[in-house]
Design a protein around this motif. Sequence first.
Motif, mmCIF file in Angstrom:
data_model
loop_
_atom_site.group_PDB
_atom_site.id
_atom_site.type_symbol
_atom_site.label_atom_id
_atom_site.label_comp_id
_atom_site.label_asym_id
_atom_site.label_seq_id
_atom_site.Cartn_x
_atom_site.Cartn_y
_atom_site.Cartn_z
ATOM 1 N N ALA A 141 21.196 -17.960 -24.090
ATOM 2 C CA ALA A 141 21.795 -18.009 -25.432
ATOM 3 C C ALA A 141 22.815 -16.886 -25.606
ATOM 4 C CB ALA A 141 20.697 -17.910 -26.493
ATOM 5 N N LYS A 169 25.982 -17.767 -23.525
ATOM 6 C CA LYS A 169 26.767 -18.835 -24.152
ATOM 7 C C LYS A 169 27.481 -18.324 -25.402
ATOM 8 C CE LYS A 169 23.443 -21.861 -24.504
ATOM 9 N NZ LYS A 169 22.763 -23.134 -24.813
ATOM 10 N N ARG A 170 26.801 -17.479 -26.172
ATOM 11 C CA ARG A 170 27.439 -16.942 -27.374
ATOM 12 C C ARG A 170 28.656 -16.102 -27.002
ATOM 13 N NH1 ARG A 170 23.572 -14.039 -28.867
ATOM 14 N NH2 ARG A 170 22.419 -15.740 -29.822
ATOM 15 N N ARG A 201 31.430 -18.510 -25.777
ATOM 16 C CA ARG A 201 31.989 -19.324 -26.862
ATOM 17 C C ARG A 201 32.855 -18.471 -27.789
ATOM 18 N NH1 ARG A 201 27.608 -22.191 -27.962
ATOM 19 N NH2 ARG A 201 28.262 -23.950 -26.687
ATOM 20 N N VAL A 249 32.495 -26.485 -25.659
ATOM 21 C CA VAL A 249 31.235 -27.230 -25.745
ATOM 22 C C VAL A 249 30.631 -27.436 -24.359
ATOM 23 C CG1 VAL A 249 30.138 -29.340 -26.558
ATOM 24 C CG2 VAL A 249 32.039 -28.357 -27.850
ATOM 25 N N ASP A 250 31.288 -28.249 -23.544
ATOM 26 C CA ASP A 250 30.676 -28.659 -22.281
ATOM 27 C C ASP A 250 30.626 -27.523 -21.263
ATOM 28 O OD1 ASP A 250 30.381 -31.621 -22.853
ATOM 29 O OD2 ASP A 250 32.510 -31.332 -23.215
ATOM 30 N N VAL A 268 30.724 -24.267 -21.742
ATOM 31 C CA VAL A 268 29.793 -23.216 -22.155
ATOM 32 C C VAL A 268 28.348 -23.677 -22.001
ATOM 33 C CG1 VAL A 268 29.014 -21.850 -24.119
ATOM 34 C CG2 VAL A 268 31.455 -22.106 -23.686
ATOM 35 N N GLU A 269 28.066 -24.919 -22.380
ATOM 36 C CA GLU A 269 26.707 -25.421 -22.244
ATOM 37 C C GLU A 269 26.277 -25.507 -20.784
ATOM 38 O OE1 GLU A 269 24.271 -26.017 -24.320
ATOM 39 O OE2 GLU A 269 25.501 -25.271 -25.958
ATOM 40 N N ALA A 270 27.226 -25.704 -19.875
ATOM 41 C CA ALA A 270 26.880 -25.773 -18.453
ATOM 42 C C ALA A 270 26.352 -24.445 -17.932
ATOM 43 C CB ALA A 270 28.099 -26.206 -17.642
ATOM 44 N N ASP A 327 24.090 -22.747 -19.389
ATOM 45 C CA ASP A 327 22.695 -22.617 -19.800
ATOM 46 C C ASP A 327 21.747 -22.744 -18.602
ATOM 47 O OD1 ASP A 327 20.773 -22.832 -22.394
ATOM 48 O OD2 ASP A 327 20.019 -24.094 -20.772
ATOM 49 N N ASP A 363 22.478 -27.018 -11.361
ATOM 50 C CA ASP A 363 22.898 -26.195 -12.500
ATOM 51 C C ASP A 363 23.870 -25.113 -12.039
ATOM 52 O OD1 ASP A 363 21.293 -27.529 -14.396
ATOM 53 O OD2 ASP A 363 19.547 -26.385 -13.773
#
Length: 487
Positions: free
Chosen positions: A31, A34-35, A38, A64-65, A67-69, A71, A249
């Motif tokens: 988290a 990603k923060r 982003r 979106v995509d 940054v989420e990758a 995780d 991942d």
Amino acid sequence: MLPWAVGAAGAGAARGLLAAAALRHGARRAAGAKRTQRDRVVASALYRARGTPIDAGLLATQAVDAVEALDGHVARFVPARTAAAIAPMLVLAATACASWGAAAILAATLLPFIAAMVLAGGAAADESRRQFVALHRLSARFADRVRALPVVLAFRAEARETAAIGTAAQELATRTLRVLRVAFLSSAALEFFAALSVALVAVYCGFSLLGLLPFPAPERLDLGRAFFVLALAPEFYAPMRRLAAAYHDKQAAETAADMLIALPEPASAAPAPAPAPGPLVLRDVAIRYPDSDRAAVAGLFFHVAPGETIALLGPSGSGKTSILHLLLGLAPLSGGTIEVGGRPLVSLAGQAGWAGQHPLLIAGTIRENLLLARPDADEVAIRRAVALAGLVPMLARRPAGLDSRLDARGSGLSGGERRRIALARALLKPAPFLLLDEPTAHLDAEAEAALIATIAQAARHRTTVIATHSPALAAIATRIVRLGETA
């Protein structure tokens, strides 16, 4: 058997608790990562350098995509990689204490397992990269067509654009299925090697117990040691199987990282104004000019807290400008005291950004006029002050932009443009105080409203004193001081 049963139950409970703690820790780290990324994407979009084009589809994919990758990489792959580097060696050492033969089998089967992981990872990386490219194309086309929807409707191109978006979506689906196919095949191959290795250990232990090994062995296992070795064999491969499951991942995150690295660095903002050293307090202040037979201001009391905005409201001749000049050391203090942070004040000239009702301009370029406030300001700080003051449209109409030349009277500039230059100059100086004298005078309603919004933003985090006739401008102040009344 009871102590062993209690020990096994305790070890199982501890293992579950540690696994849950590891998952929570990985989720928190993911988290945070990603923060951070982003925020970087958003900053790159909002504070990009002047003239830098922006791709809405790429921005959507990055924010979106991509940054989420990250995780899965941070939450699953990194912990799995650490466990895969430590746990198998511990299991191998414990196995060697019970059976050198079983330990040798585990060590020998480790090499093909690692080779299979490397091959599967390379194939997954290529497919993952192609999938991200397809995703970017779809996002870019969709964002562009939504923005241009009125044009699409006007030319009756709905069917054509729908078909094009459908083709891009189908390409993305095909790429995604290929990624999943590679992931499933690699997982199957790794499971096969893991199962084969455990089976070899089981065969060795069984034949050793029966004394049927086809080669001379340096050891003869008993039931306890054989059971111990068989129980540990799956644990030898479990961390690497989890690593293999999370390897996709890693590849997705590396592809996403390539996209995030390509982001233009955000333009840095101008330095934040230093906090005011304390409240500004005027006690029984009087101002009387030497050639005047009466005081311009008398018996003035008011208090301005750090970061507060005060509007001085009153008719012409009530002393609004004189009070600002007094704070700048340009008017005489005939009575009373002025303090900042509990200390007597001589002048705010070095601590305040200033914009008067008759802005002073020098013969030279617009840039040189702005740099009067802060000679060491870089291009980024100048551009930001210009944008905050709303000077961009005016500069866009001038071929030389900031290097357009002015005479000392500012010929060719409207009154609003002169005031905006003065305001940009005040904003360029990272001072804790901001003093504005009639900044919206003689402007039409539309220009006044735009400048008021700019002033409201500029006054944030600064101790601001505004002299004005305008009720609309006074409305943005936290407090209004009406001259002639007790403040």
